[in-house]
Design an enzyme around this catalytic site. Structure first.
Site, PDB file in Angstrom:
ATOM      1  N   HIS A   1     -15.449  26.360  -9.752  1.00  9.65           N
ATOM      2  CA  HIS A   1     -16.007  25.131  -9.183  1.00  9.65           C
ATOM      3  C   HIS A   1     -15.824  25.026  -7.678  1.00  9.65           C
ATOM      4  O   HIS A   1     -16.627  24.377  -7.010  1.00  9.65           O
ATOM      5  CB  HIS A   1     -15.462  23.919  -9.928  1.00  9.65           C
ATOM      6  CG  HIS A   1     -16.073  23.817 -11.291  1.00  9.65           C
ATOM      7  ND1 HIS A   1     -15.385  24.141 -12.434  1.00  9.65           N
ATOM      8  CD2 HIS A   1     -17.327  23.517 -11.680  1.00  9.65           C
ATOM      9  CE1 HIS A   1     -16.199  24.011 -13.476  1.00  9.65           C
ATOM     10  NE2 HIS A   1     -17.379  23.627 -13.041  1.00  9.65           N
TER      11      HIS A   1
ATOM     12  N   ARG B   1     -24.169  16.746 -11.482  1.00 10.74           N
ATOM     13  CA  ARG B   1     -22.828  16.887 -12.072  1.00 10.74           C
ATOM     14  C   ARG B   1     -22.041  15.617 -11.762  1.00 10.74           C
ATOM     15  O   ARG B   1     -21.435  15.497 -10.699  1.00 10.74           O
ATOM     16  CB  ARG B   1     -22.099  18.088 -11.464  1.00 10.74           C
ATOM     17  CG  ARG B   1     -22.678  19.446 -11.807  1.00 10.74           C
ATOM     18  CD  ARG B   1     -21.817  20.539 -11.177  1.00 10.74           C
ATOM     19  NE  ARG B   1     -22.052  21.857 -11.730  1.00 10.74           N
ATOM     20  CZ  ARG B   1     -22.793  22.798 -11.145  1.00 10.74           C
ATOM     21  NH1 ARG B   1     -23.386  22.560  -9.999  1.00 10.74           N
ATOM     22  NH2 ARG B   1     -22.939  23.986 -11.727  1.00 10.74           N
TER      23      ARG B   1
ATOM     24  N   GLU C   1     -24.427  25.928 -23.619  1.00 12.88           N
ATOM     25  CA  GLU C   1     -23.404  26.701 -22.908  1.00 12.88           C
ATOM     26  C   GLU C   1     -22.541  27.483 -23.894  1.00 12.88           C
ATOM     27  O   GLU C   1     -21.804  28.379 -23.512  1.00 12.88           O
ATOM     28  CB  GLU C   1     -22.492  25.760 -22.109  1.00 12.88           C
ATOM     29  CG  GLU C   1     -23.255  24.909 -21.115  1.00 12.88           C
ATOM     30  CD  GLU C   1     -22.336  23.999 -20.327  1.00 12.88           C
ATOM     31  OE1 GLU C   1     -21.992  24.350 -19.194  1.00 12.88           O
ATOM     32  OE2 GLU C   1     -21.963  22.933 -20.858  1.00 12.88           O
TER      33      GLU C   1
ATOM     34  N   ASN D   1     -23.602  29.570 -16.481  1.00 14.39           N
ATOM     35  CA  ASN D   1     -22.252  29.935 -16.025  1.00 14.39           C
ATOM     36  C   ASN D   1     -21.297  29.983 -17.215  1.00 14.39           C
ATOM     37  O   ASN D   1     -20.577  30.950 -17.426  1.00 14.39           O
ATOM     38  CB  ASN D   1     -21.710  28.925 -15.015  1.00 14.39           C
ATOM     39  CG  ASN D   1     -22.632  28.728 -13.843  1.00 14.39           C
ATOM     40  OD1 ASN D   1     -23.381  29.630 -13.502  1.00 14.39           O
ATOM     41  ND2 ASN D   1     -22.598  27.556 -13.228  1.00 14.39           N
ATOM     42  N   ASP D   2     -21.324  28.904 -17.985  1.00  8.46           N
ATOM     43  CA  ASP D   2     -20.436  28.881 -19.148  1.00  8.46           C
ATOM     44  C   ASP D   2     -20.964  29.785 -20.256  1.00  8.46           C
ATOM     45  O   ASP D   2     -20.187  30.441 -20.951  1.00  8.46           O
ATOM     46  CB  ASP D   2     -20.248  27.443 -19.649  1.00  8.46           C
ATOM     47  CG  ASP D   2     -19.162  26.731 -18.850  1.00  8.46           C
ATOM     48  OD1 ASP D   2     -18.087  27.330 -18.669  1.00  8.46           O
ATOM     49  OD2 ASP D   2     -19.383  25.599 -18.390  1.00  8.46           O
TER      50      ASP D   2
ATOM     51  N   ARG E   1     -14.821  32.796 -16.401  1.00  8.92           N
ATOM     52  CA  ARG E   1     -15.626  32.736 -15.183  1.00  8.92           C
ATOM     53  C   ARG E   1     -14.775  32.527 -13.939  1.00  8.92           C
ATOM     54  O   ARG E   1     -15.219  32.738 -12.818  1.00  8.92           O
ATOM     55  CB  ARG E   1     -16.683  31.623 -15.290  1.00  8.92           C
ATOM     56  CG  ARG E   1     -16.097  30.244 -15.324  1.00  8.92           C
ATOM     57  CD  ARG E   1     -17.124  29.202 -15.709  1.00  8.92           C
ATOM     58  NE  ARG E   1     -17.671  28.493 -14.570  1.00  8.92           N
ATOM     59  CZ  ARG E   1     -18.472  27.432 -14.668  1.00  8.92           C
ATOM     60  NH1 ARG E   1     -18.829  26.979 -15.865  1.00  8.92           N
ATOM     61  NH2 ARG E   1     -18.927  26.840 -13.596  1.00  8.92           N
TER      62      ARG E   1
ATOM     63  N   CYS F   1     -29.860  25.920 -15.698  1.00  6.47           N
ATOM     64  CA  CYS F   1     -29.281  25.280 -14.506  1.00  6.47           C
ATOM     65  C   CYS F   1     -27.984  25.952 -14.036  1.00  6.47           C
ATOM     66  O   CYS F   1     -27.236  25.374 -13.281  1.00  6.47           O
ATOM     67  CB  CYS F   1     -29.021  23.800 -14.766  1.00  6.47           C
ATOM     68  SG  CYS F   1     -27.789  23.482 -16.026  1.00  6.47           S
TER      69      CYS F   1
HETATM   70  C1  PEP Z   1     -23.017  25.982 -16.350  1.00  3.87           C
HETATM   71  O1  PEP Z   1     -22.022  26.148 -17.061  1.00  3.87           O
HETATM   72  O2  PEP Z   1     -23.868  26.864 -16.156  1.00  3.87           O
HETATM   73  C2  PEP Z   1     -23.236  24.701 -15.680  1.00  3.87           C
HETATM   74  C3  PEP Z   1     -24.367  24.469 -15.046  1.00  3.87           C
HETATM   75  O3  PEP Z   1     -22.231  23.806 -15.699  1.00  3.87           O
HETATM   76  P1  PEP Z   1     -20.931  23.933 -14.764  1.00  3.87           P
HETATM   77  O4  PEP Z   1     -21.154  25.097 -13.841  1.00  3.87           O
HETATM   78  O5  PEP Z   1     -20.789  22.663 -14.049  1.00  3.87           O
HETATM   79  O6  PEP Z   1     -19.855  24.201 -15.759  1.00  3.87           O
HETATM   80 MG    MG Z   2     -20.836  24.421 -17.639  1.00  5.74          MG
END
Ligand code: PEP
Ligand code: MG
Length: 750
Positions: free
Chosen positions: A369, A476, A606, A629-630, A640, A677
């Site tokens: 993050h 977010r 996710e 991402n997740d 990650r 996303c």
């Molecule tokens: C993701 O996991 O791809 C996502 C968009 O959420 P975050 O990155 O905020 O966990």
């Molecule tokens: Mg996520």
């Protein structure tokens, strides 16, 4: 933690040694040979040697009493090689009665050390950076006592202060590697270039005076500082809410309790007292004991205890600040580059507010993050810079080249000029890209895409106009809460969300409900989970504490004030969870007036388990947004946040592409919109592949929108689809390489 000293020289012997060393320090040019003689005689050792760390991670024998003097400047060991190398590499004390039979022992015949059986080696460090090793040896096999270890560590601390001025053996300042430029290769977190002075996060203070004239006066200063610090802590803690959600109160209590334990720990403070009595100033004693605690905790893998390590560092710094009497927050110089071992999103926000130009983090990966926030804030940032912090000296400057993944420490002026020119060229390129702002995202053969923004703060909203994005595909909501340090009440949340909708105007916005947990922790929250990324986080918290989620849903409905509202839930693992969250939203919606003219309720995908619940899910959800991402981390079971795993598994791989294609095929049957996303959307090749497999709405950080529009305009998507099909038939190996080769040949990427 060792508490107190026993045996050995005893307190008065230690004081004598320190006062003799003080005489040495008075003549800064005093050769290290005098020091080794002194230590050997005081510690009753036949050998005392100093190894100095040279560039290239080499330890060189710089002075010795007892070994062959011919070996000085000749005997060299790599960091990690031999007992001495191991001591430097691990930062640990080596106390060995039979050193020559230790598996790491490295024999160097020129030293003539065969007769010496036992060895005590301690690391010499300054502000965490290894400068060398101090070692004593004896003929008789023996274990050195706690008091002797203590003594040698104190000498090592003094030596660390002396070494840069001592000329070591060759008199060259480069000998200590302090003034040479150094290049570190890292992972880009957010592209861009920054050139400027370095500031360290939680930089530890340099202790001005090490040796005390009057130990009793130092003890009094310590006691006064501890008292003052405790009062300061009480004030600080008074601001933490003692009412509210039970979980919040419990969590903040735990943190405070742990902090208090450390602050009041008699062993810790007694130990500082002992060190003061041996002749160090209060500051030097605090620093010395903090270092011991740090070393001890560094070897602990337990997440909770490691958090305490951060508390202790913080506490020691507070105590040092109090002792120095200086509580001012130094101003941030222009173009400053923030360097840190780790960096939380809230800290990054704080420093962004203070005007930093770039960030370099030892332990951070692009999907973490801090990285996401760096992209949102448009701060050039690098991660995975191993060993960087240990090489930084006060007053250093650096270049963050986050386009090429390079961190250049102490760049010479030519290099700085070159990077300033590159910065200008970059700005020019951005101006060139800006012409894409008002054009639609459309391929050469007329396929339209929607490129949306991932946003977390209202200060990012101007990016909508700056990039010409089609809307906000991911807001977010937790980021604003992290920025303010707590979850806002309903009215305040409604104001935040309302402003987003106002700024977006006709452009669609998708709000994601609070996704707290894992690396997005509010101040005062601690987790003792073994694996917080898979722990009690995100929607799981919302469903277990429905009042929190309901308040947020109400705030969103109030913010909409009758306008269209799109809400999605993160980290959904089962249809039942989605259903439960949706029911909460519908219940709130039935109460809030005016009702939104259209309420769209969607889910993020996710967690791979949802793929086996698609028929049910698709019949209940209005849309799906893939959080890649997740999804990537759970699909490949690869954290990650672990920098070394960051590029181990590729988004452009058969499992990921097959999964996404299956999702698109299933969603087409019900006509359910699918978007993506995650960060992958902002990378041109990935965006192209996503478009080819049918995901035509991509939400990404602002920096991705214009380059992707420019790239899409050059591509005949239909021909690329056939190319991709052929490449995928060829197997997983080389998927990225094959696509890159095609894109290069087509002149789409450089
Ligand atoms: C993701 O996991 O791809 C996502 C968009 O959420 P975050 O990155 O905020 O966990
Ligand atoms: Mg996520």
């Amino acid at each position: 933690m060792r508490v107190g000293t026993t045996g050995g020289l005893g307190m008065s012997g230690q004081r004598r040694l320190l006062s003799r060393l003080r005489t040495l320090r008075a003549h800064d040019s005093a050769p290290l040979s005098v020091l080794v003689r002194l230590v050997a005689s005081e510690l009753v050792s036949e050998v005392c040697s100093i190894y100095v760390q040279r560039p290239g991670d080499i330890l060189e024998l710089a002075a010795t009493e007892g070994l062959n003097s011919d070996a000085i400047g000749r005997t060299r060991l790599r960091v990690g090689e031999g007992i001495v190398g191991l001591c430097a590499a691990t930062g640990t004390v080596m106390n060995l009665p039979d050193a020559q039979n230790h598996p790491a022992f490295a024999y160097r015949p020129e030293t003539g050390e065969e007769p010496f059986a036992s060895m005590l080696a301690v690391p010499v460090r300054r502000t965490g950076r290894s400068l060398g090793v101090l070692a004593v040896q004896n003929r008789t096999p023996r274990n050195y006592t706690e008091a002797e270890i203590d003594e040698l560590e104190t000498v090592a601390m003094l030596l660390a202060e002396m070494l840069p001025n001592s000329g070591a053996t060759d008199g060259s300042p480069e000998g200590l590697g302090a003034t040479l430029p150094r290049l570190f290769t890292g992972t880009p977190l957010m592209g861009g270039i920054a050139v400027g002075p370095i500031i360290r996060l939680r930089s530890s203070r340099k202790v001005a005076k090490l040796l005390a004239d009057d130990p009793q006066a130092e003890q009094k200063r310590l006691e006064a500082a501890v008292e003052q610090m405790r009062r300061g802590l009480d004030d600080l803690f008074a601001d933490v809410p003692h009412s509210g959600r039970a979980a919040d109160v419990t969590a903040s209590k735990e943190v405070l309790e742990a902090y208090r334990l450390v602050a009041a720990d008699a062993g810790w403070l007694n130990r500082v007292g002992d060190v003061i009595r041996s002749g160090l100033t209060a500051e030097a004693a605090v620093q010395r004991v903090a270092q011991e605690l740090h070393d001890r905790m560094r070897r602990i893998s337990d997440a909770y205890l490691r958090e305490r390590l951060a508390d202790m560092e913080d506490l020691a710094n507070r105590l040092l600040t109090t002792l120095s009497g200086d509580t001012t927050r130094p101003p941030v110089p222009e173009n400053a580059i923030l360097v840190a071992r780790r960096l939380g999103p809230a800290e990054l926000l704080d420093w962004h507010g203070r005007g930093i130009a770039g960030v370099a983090i030892e332990e951070a990966s692009p999907a973490g993050h801090a990285a996401i926030l760096a992209r949102a804030l448009d701060i050039p940032a690098l991660g995975s810079l191993r060993g960087m912090l240990d090489s930084i000296e006060p007053g250093d400057e650096a270049v963050v080249d986050a386009d090429e993944g390079q961190f250049i420490l102490r760049p010479d002026s030519e290099v700085q000029h070159a990077y300033r020119r590159a910065q200008e060229a970059r700005t020019a390129k951005n101006i060139e890209l800006a012409k894409w702002r008002d054009r639609p995202a459309v391929t050469a053969d007329g396929v339209h895409l929607k490129l949306m923004l991932n946003v977390g703060l209202s200060l990012e909203l101007p990016q909508l106009d700056r990039t010409g994005a089609d809307g906000i595909g991911l807001f977010r909501t937790e980021i604003a809460m992290l920025a303010r340090g707590s979850v806002a009440d309903v009215a305040e949340q409604a104001a935040i969300y309302g402003r987003v909708l106002d700024e977006a105007g006709d452009r669609p916005v998708i709000f994601r409900t609070l996704d707290l947990g894992a690396d997005k922790l509010l101040p005062g929250t601690i987790t003792d989970e073994e694996n917080p990324a898979m722990g009690w986080r995100s929607l799981r918290v919302g469903l277990d504490r429905p009042a929190l989620l309901r308040r947020q849903l109400r705030a969103l409905l109030l913010a909409a004030g009758g306008r269209e509202l799109s809400v999605m839930f993160p980290m959904v693992a089962t249809v039942a969870e989605f259903r439960a969250a949706k029911a909460l939203l519908l219940a709130e919606a039935s109460r809030v007036r005016p009702a939104p003219e259209r309420l769209r309720i969607g889910t993020m995908l996710e967690i791979p388990a949802l793929m086996w619940q698609l028929p049910e899910l698709l019949s209940e959800t209005d849309f799906i947004s893939v959080g890649s991402n997740d999804l990537l981390q759970f699909l490949f079971a690869a954290d990650r946040g672990t920098p070394s795993l960051y590029d181990r598994y590729d988004f452009l791989s058969r499992p990921m592409l097959d999964l996404l294609e299956q999702l698109v095929v299933a969603a087409n049957v019900t006509g359910t919109p699918v978007s993506l996303c995650g960060e992958a959307a902002s990378r041109p090749l990935e965006a192209l592949v996503l478009a080819a497999i049918g995901i035509r709405t991509l939400s990404m950080p602002a920096s991705g929108i214009l380059p992707i529009k420019a790239m899409l305009a050059q591509v005949e998507l239909r021909s690329f689809q056939s190319v991709l099909t052929a490449i995928r038939r060829g197997g997983d190996v080389g998927l990225r390489e094959a696509i890159t080769t095609w894109a290069r040949e087509a002149g789409i990427v450089a």
